[in-house]
Design an enzyme around this catalytic site. Structure first.
Site, PDB file in Angstrom:
ATOM      1  N   CYS A   2       0.836  -1.194   0.000  1.00 24.94           N
ATOM      2  CA  CYS A   2       0.000   0.000   0.000  1.00 24.94           C
ATOM      3  C   CYS A   2       0.874   1.249   0.000  1.00 24.94           C
ATOM      4  O   CYS A   2       1.914   1.286   0.641  1.00 24.94           O
ATOM      5  CB  CYS A   2      -0.944   0.097   1.185  1.00 24.94           C
ATOM      6  SG  CYS A   2      -2.076  -1.275   1.309  1.00 24.94           S
ATOM      7  N   ARG A  27       3.938  -0.432  -4.771  1.00 27.69           N
ATOM      8  CA  ARG A  27       3.667  -0.938  -3.423  1.00 27.69           C
ATOM      9  C   ARG A  27       2.340  -1.691  -3.330  1.00 27.69           C
ATOM     10  O   ARG A  27       2.048  -2.328  -2.318  1.00 27.69           O
ATOM     11  CB  ARG A  27       3.631   0.221  -2.427  1.00 27.69           C
ATOM     12  CG  ARG A  27       4.902   1.020  -2.381  1.00 27.69           C
ATOM     13  CD  ARG A  27       4.762   2.153  -1.415  1.00 27.69           C
ATOM     14  NE  ARG A  27       4.653   1.674  -0.066  1.00 27.69           N
ATOM     15  CZ  ARG A  27       5.673   1.439   0.750  1.00 27.69           C
ATOM     16  NH1 ARG A  27       6.892   1.672   0.328  1.00 27.69           N
ATOM     17  NH2 ARG A  27       5.484   0.998   1.955  1.00 27.69           N
ATOM     18  N   TRP A  74      -2.813  -2.717  -1.642  1.00 27.48           N
ATOM     19  CA  TRP A  74      -2.513  -4.146  -1.791  1.00 27.48           C
ATOM     20  C   TRP A  74      -3.330  -4.811  -0.692  1.00 27.48           C
ATOM     21  O   TRP A  74      -3.018  -4.676   0.499  1.00 27.48           O
ATOM     22  CB  TRP A  74      -1.019  -4.378  -1.603  1.00 27.48           C
ATOM     23  CG  TRP A  74      -0.593  -5.782  -1.898  1.00 27.48           C
ATOM     24  CD1 TRP A  74      -0.217  -6.286  -3.114  1.00 27.48           C
ATOM     25  CD2 TRP A  74      -0.480  -6.871  -0.972  1.00 27.48           C
ATOM     26  NE1 TRP A  74       0.120  -7.613  -2.993  1.00 27.48           N
ATOM     27  CE2 TRP A  74      -0.036  -8.006  -1.692  1.00 27.48           C
ATOM     28  CE3 TRP A  74      -0.723  -7.008   0.399  1.00 27.48           C
ATOM     29  CZ2 TRP A  74       0.177  -9.234  -1.094  1.00 27.48           C
ATOM     30  CZ3 TRP A  74      -0.512  -8.247   0.995  1.00 27.48           C
ATOM     31  CH2 TRP A  74      -0.063  -9.341   0.242  1.00 27.48           C
ATOM     32  N   ASN A 100      -1.569   2.154   5.655  1.00 25.54           N
ATOM     33  CA  ASN A 100      -0.705   1.073   5.160  1.00 25.54           C
ATOM     34  C   ASN A 100      -0.342   0.235   6.379  1.00 25.54           C
ATOM     35  O   ASN A 100       0.188   0.775   7.350  1.00 25.54           O
ATOM     36  CB  ASN A 100       0.550   1.695   4.521  1.00 25.54           C
ATOM     37  CG  ASN A 100       1.631   0.679   4.255  1.00 25.54           C
ATOM     38  OD1 ASN A 100       1.355  -0.505   4.056  1.00 25.54           O
ATOM     39  ND2 ASN A 100       2.875   1.129   4.243  1.00 25.54           N
ATOM     40  N   GLY A 101      -0.643  -1.056   6.346  1.00 22.21           N
ATOM     41  CA  GLY A 101      -0.310  -1.918   7.479  1.00 22.21           C
ATOM     42  C   GLY A 101      -1.493  -2.790   7.857  1.00 22.21           C
ATOM     43  O   GLY A 101      -2.439  -2.947   7.078  1.00 22.21           O
ATOM     44  N   GLU A 488      17.255 -17.732  -7.652  1.00 19.76           N
ATOM     45  CA  GLU A 488      16.914 -16.374  -8.066  1.00 19.76           C
ATOM     46  C   GLU A 488      16.371 -16.361  -9.505  1.00 19.76           C
ATOM     47  O   GLU A 488      15.399 -15.665  -9.803  1.00 19.76           O
ATOM     48  CB  GLU A 488      18.158 -15.486  -7.927  1.00 19.76           C
ATOM     49  CG  GLU A 488      17.995 -14.048  -8.364  1.00 19.76           C
ATOM     50  CD  GLU A 488      16.901 -13.269  -7.629  1.00 19.76           C
ATOM     51  OE1 GLU A 488      16.370 -13.756  -6.613  1.00 19.76           O
ATOM     52  OE2 GLU A 488      16.549 -12.182  -8.105  1.00 19.76           O
ATOM     53  N   LYS A 492      12.678 -15.050 -10.444  1.00 19.66           N
ATOM     54  CA  LYS A 492      12.428 -13.983 -11.427  1.00 19.66           C
ATOM     55  C   LYS A 492      11.424 -14.469 -12.462  1.00 19.66           C
ATOM     56  O   LYS A 492      10.485 -13.761 -12.807  1.00 19.66           O
ATOM     57  CB  LYS A 492      13.715 -13.569 -12.165  1.00 19.66           C
ATOM     58  CG  LYS A 492      14.699 -12.742 -11.432  1.00 19.66           C
ATOM     59  CD  LYS A 492      14.282 -11.331 -11.134  1.00 19.66           C
ATOM     60  CE  LYS A 492      13.563 -11.252  -9.820  1.00 19.66           C
ATOM     61  NZ  LYS A 492      14.327 -11.005  -8.639  1.00 19.66           N
ATOM     62  N   GLU A 495       7.808 -14.855 -10.952  1.00 16.20           N
ATOM     63  CA  GLU A 495       7.087 -13.649 -10.530  1.00 16.20           C
ATOM     64  C   GLU A 495       6.688 -12.757 -11.689  1.00 16.20           C
ATOM     65  O   GLU A 495       5.654 -12.101 -11.632  1.00 16.20           O
ATOM     66  CB  GLU A 495       7.841 -12.868  -9.449  1.00 16.20           C
ATOM     67  CG  GLU A 495       9.091 -12.186  -9.874  1.00 16.20           C
ATOM     68  CD  GLU A 495       9.790 -11.474  -8.724  1.00 16.20           C
ATOM     69  OE1 GLU A 495       9.131 -10.898  -7.870  1.00 16.20           O
ATOM     70  OE2 GLU A 495      11.036 -11.502  -8.709  1.00 16.20           O
ATOM     71  N   HIS A 511      17.857 -37.026  -6.107  1.00 14.74           N
ATOM     72  CA  HIS A 511      17.084 -37.359  -4.906  1.00 14.74           C
ATOM     73  C   HIS A 511      15.598 -37.077  -5.079  1.00 14.74           C
ATOM     74  O   HIS A 511      14.868 -37.003  -4.102  1.00 14.74           O
ATOM     75  CB  HIS A 511      17.656 -36.611  -3.698  1.00 14.74           C
ATOM     76  CG  HIS A 511      19.095 -36.953  -3.452  1.00 14.74           C
ATOM     77  ND1 HIS A 511      19.495 -38.099  -2.812  1.00 14.74           N
ATOM     78  CD2 HIS A 511      20.236 -36.313  -3.821  1.00 14.74           C
ATOM     79  CE1 HIS A 511      20.817 -38.147  -2.777  1.00 14.74           C
ATOM     80  NE2 HIS A 511      21.287 -37.077  -3.381  1.00 14.74           N
ATOM     81  N   LYS A 610       5.957  -4.348  -3.949  1.00 13.39           N
ATOM     82  CA  LYS A 610       7.416  -4.311  -3.824  1.00 13.39           C
ATOM     83  C   LYS A 610       7.888  -4.417  -2.375  1.00 13.39           C
ATOM     84  O   LYS A 610       8.845  -5.109  -2.083  1.00 13.39           O
ATOM     85  CB  LYS A 610       7.958  -3.025  -4.437  1.00 13.39           C
ATOM     86  CG  LYS A 610       9.468  -2.981  -4.377  1.00 13.39           C
ATOM     87  CD  LYS A 610      10.065  -2.527  -5.656  1.00 13.39           C
ATOM     88  CE  LYS A 610      11.564  -2.670  -5.652  1.00 13.39           C
ATOM     89  NZ  LYS A 610      12.002  -3.987  -6.114  1.00 13.39           N
TER      90      LYS A 610
HETATM   91  C1  F6R Z   1      11.713 -10.512  -5.787  1.00 14.75           C
HETATM   92  C2  F6R Z   1      11.649  -9.510  -4.756  1.00 14.75           C
HETATM   93  C3  F6R Z   1      11.321  -9.930  -3.370  1.00 14.75           C
HETATM   94  C4  F6R Z   1      12.148  -9.131  -2.344  1.00 14.75           C
HETATM   95  C5  F6R Z   1      11.683  -9.466  -0.928  1.00 14.75           C
HETATM   96  C6  F6R Z   1      12.518  -8.753   0.113  1.00 14.75           C
HETATM   97  O1  F6R Z   1      12.069  -9.976  -7.017  1.00 14.75           O
HETATM   98  O2  F6R Z   1      11.817  -8.340  -5.000  1.00 14.75           O
HETATM   99  O3  F6R Z   1      11.502 -11.292  -3.199  1.00 14.75           O
HETATM  100  O4  F6R Z   1      13.488  -9.425  -2.517  1.00 14.75           O
HETATM  101  O5  F6R Z   1      10.340  -9.090  -0.781  1.00 14.75           O
HETATM  102  O6  F6R Z   1      12.460  -7.365  -0.058  1.00 14.75           O
HETATM  103  P1  F6R Z   1      13.557  -6.426   0.550  1.00 14.75           P
HETATM  104  O7  F6R Z   1      14.833  -6.696  -0.138  1.00 14.75           O
HETATM  105  O8  F6R Z   1      13.056  -5.035   0.295  1.00 14.75           O
HETATM  106  O9  F6R Z   1      13.637  -6.747   2.008  1.00 14.75           O
END
Ligand code: F6R
Length: 615
Positions: A2, A27, A74, A100-101, A488, A492, A495, A511, A610
């Site tokens: 949010c 956000r 969100w 937000n929260g 990773e 990527k 997502e 395994h 994010k």
């Molecule tokens: C994936 C991504 C998330 C963040 C995770 C932690 O692309 O961006 O997995 O890495 O939410 O966020 P931060 O780094 O802000 O603590």
């Protein structure tokens, strides 16, 4: 999670708030809303969808407003419907609240308020705050005090901005656990969840601490009746946060990596040391990490806490720190660590890794570590974030604002910043000789060139990626530092493209996961020529023998691999740990190109936000 924006001043408040919300859409973006005062009346406009959908519903008269608050959501409590979109208000339409929260005791508060005659119209926790503030105001008629009294009974995390017909021109804002920053313009003041909406107006900001309540007016900001001054000046510009001609922020941020790594190196490396002189060690600017030599020498163990992409960077950091400083490193999801009664004592250094510095679980783990007497060091991108303020030391990555929801340049920035810290740590502990330390610094200084070389292959990477865009599943394999990279790469892809992908330690294939291999399964393999190369080649053969299609990320000079796999993407292999940074580039580009080809909303993938400021 949010985004909140508030504006009061001489300008067109609604335009400022809408522009600010667009910048905060990363956000959360399932619904949006705005509240403003028009001739003393509270007007609220809300829409399901993006800020653009909200913009279409704003009436022309809104241009007259000089004070407004807005929200991009969100969803946590209640589905993303118009009725659940913020702002929420009390039954007399005098107080509008954006939040937000999560209000954890909202069910109890709601019942109490219903008994007192409040009528609830939404399924949200936020509506509780609007009714509470209105109730508190009835008795004291003091706007900031009413908010103070309300938050005294609210449990959970929040950032609130509140507007009232009783106090035109004022916004009261507060936070606990969720971020909030105020901006100081000339004759105009702003509040927002982060600095992005504020920077086009002013670089001068004040980051609120938990439970601080501010009253924002066009000419001044006050707390407890006293003027508040800016606490920081933001160093990046509004242009840094624009798309700059790229189709998506994700692509822009992938391309920014070589420049960002150059900047990071220039900020963190004070002196690379003199070649040929066995006695000179490199020196670093790690003033933000004021953990003394004596302290670092006495560290018995490092515990890394992080989530998502930052967790993968933490896994890579484990190898770096163990190799260079010979200290055991444990990598933990903050979300698990904090609830497990972890075994830590003051000799343990807790390293929080976070792009945003606001991730609730990582922050929770850092706080727990502090309670147990541990020193905490945070590796962050956002200067004024909560984790920056609450940690004993901070290493900033200096990669600039990351807007795309999928983390790219922050990942490589984290690896590089952690590499610098690992070298520093190794030097202080006497486990790294001067030539070894200098060699590692040289590797880091070269890495931008290698990143540029990898980026120059974008067309080839795209061609390869598009061959696999219709896959329903994909596997990513790696060994050693290749394993976190595999995780990773898979993260990527899933997502941004919504293709199911899994990152697997290649040693684990036999395994169980090998059962997944068939002719439809693309398998991306991190196949650089390190100590485990022969074993990776065996894994490739095992996949091929079962009909799988293999795409290798391979060394520039590995000619033999061509015959063994379906496609090869080459990166310059310096046989060092910074290879992880170089390998991240093709993984990011593969995910990006597949997602674009599938028509996905790359910068704002579904269901994501994010900054994950709730557990
Ligand atoms: C994936 C991504 C998330 C963040 C995770 C932690 O692309 O961006 O997995 O890495 O939410 O966020 P931060 O780094 O802000 O603590």
């Amino acid at each position: 999670m949010c985004g909140i924006v508030g504006y009061t001043g001489s300008g067109r408040a609604v335009d400022f708030v809408l522009a600010g919300l667009e910048k905060l859409e990363y956000r959360g973006y399932d619904s949006a809303g705005i509240a403003y005062l028009d001739g003393g009346e509270l007007r609220i406009v809300r829409a399901v969808g993006r800020v653009d959908d909200l913009r279409k519903k704003i009436p022309a008269e809104a241009a007259r407003a000089h004070c407004a608050i807005g929200h991009t959501r969100w969803a946590t409590h209640g589905r993303p419907t118009e009725i659940n979109a913020h702002p929420h208000c009390d039954n007399k339409g005098r107080f509008a609240v954006v939040h937000n929260g999560i209000i954890e005791n909202y069910a109890k508060l709601r019942t109490e308020l219903e008994h007192q005659g409040c009528r609830f119209v939404s399924e949200t926790d936020t509506e509780v705050a609007a009714h509470l503030i209105a109730k508190m105001h009835e008795t004291m008629k003091d706007f900031p005090r009413a908010v103070e009294r309300a938050i005294a009974v609210i449990e959970g995390s929040f950032a609130f901005a509140v507007l009232s017909t009783e106090h035109p021109g004022a916004i009261v804002a507060t936070r606990r656990g969720s971020p909030l920053v105020a901006g100081f313009g000339r004759g105009e003041m702003l509040v927002a969840s982060d600095a992005l909406p504020i920077v086009p107006t002013t670089p001068d900001v004040f980051y609120l601490q938990d439970d601080q309540v501010i009253e924002v007016q066009a000419e001044r900001i006050e707390m407890g009746g006293k003027p508040v001054q800016p606490s920081e000046r933001i160093r990046w510009t509004a242009e840094d946060a624009e798309r700059g001609g790229y189709e998506h922020f994700m692509l822009k941020e992938i391309y920014e990596q070589s420049g960002a790594l150059r900047k990071l190196a220039s900020k963190l490396i004070a002196d690379p040391g003199t070649a040929g002189d066995p006695g000179t060690f490199p020196a670093f600017h790690l003033n933000g990490a004021p953990l003394s030599k004596d302290y670092l020498r006495g560290v018995s163990r490092v515990v890394v806490v992080a989530q998502g992409t930052s967790y993968h960077a933490g896994m890579i950091a484990r190898n770096m720190i163990e190799r260079t400083a010979r200290v055991p490193v444990q990598v933990e999801y903050g979300s698990d660590f904090r609830y497990r009664s972890p075994i830590i004592d003051p000799s343990v250094l807790v390293l929080g890794i976070s792009q945003s510095g606001e991730t609730a679980d990582t922050l929770g783990a850092v706080r727990l570590a502090k309670e147990r007497g541990c020193k905490t060091l945070a590796v962050l991108n956002v200067q004024g974030s909560t984790m920056a303020r609450e940690s004993d030391g901070v290493v900033l990555m200096h990669v600039g604002p990351e807007i795309g929801v999928a983390s790219t340049k922050a990942f490589t920035g984290q690896i590089a910043a952690l590499y610098v810290f690992a070298i520093h740590f190794g030097i202080l502990r006497g486990t790294l000789s001067a030539p070894e330390a200098r060699r590692r610094v040289d590797d880091l200084l070269q890495v931008s060139i290698r990143v540029d070389e990898a980026l120059a292959q974008n067309d080839h990477i795209k061609q390869v990626a598009l061959k696999y865009k219709d896959a329903e599943h994909a596997l990513y394999l790696g060994r050693g530092t290749g394993f976190p990279l595999a995780l990773e790469g898979a993260l990527k892809l899933k997502e941004v493209s919504y293709i199911h992908a899994e990152g697997i330690d290649a040693a684990e294939m036999k395994h169980g996961p090998i059962a997944l291999i068939d002719e439809k399964m693309p398998v991306f393999v991190l196949a650089l020529q390190g100590r485990r190369y022969d074993k990776i080649v065996s894994n490739i053969q095992e996949v091929k023998a079962r009909g799988g299609r293999v795409i290798a990320i391979a060394s520039h000079d590995d000619r033999a691999i061509e015959a063994r796999v379906d496609d090869v993407i080459r990166v310059h292999d310096d046989r060092g740990i910074v290879n992880s940074i170089v390998c991240a580039i093709p993984l990011q580009l593969i995910a990006y190109h597949i997602a674009v080809a599938l028509g996905r909303d790359v910068d704002k993938p579904r269901n994501l936000a994010k900054s994950v400021t709730v557990e």
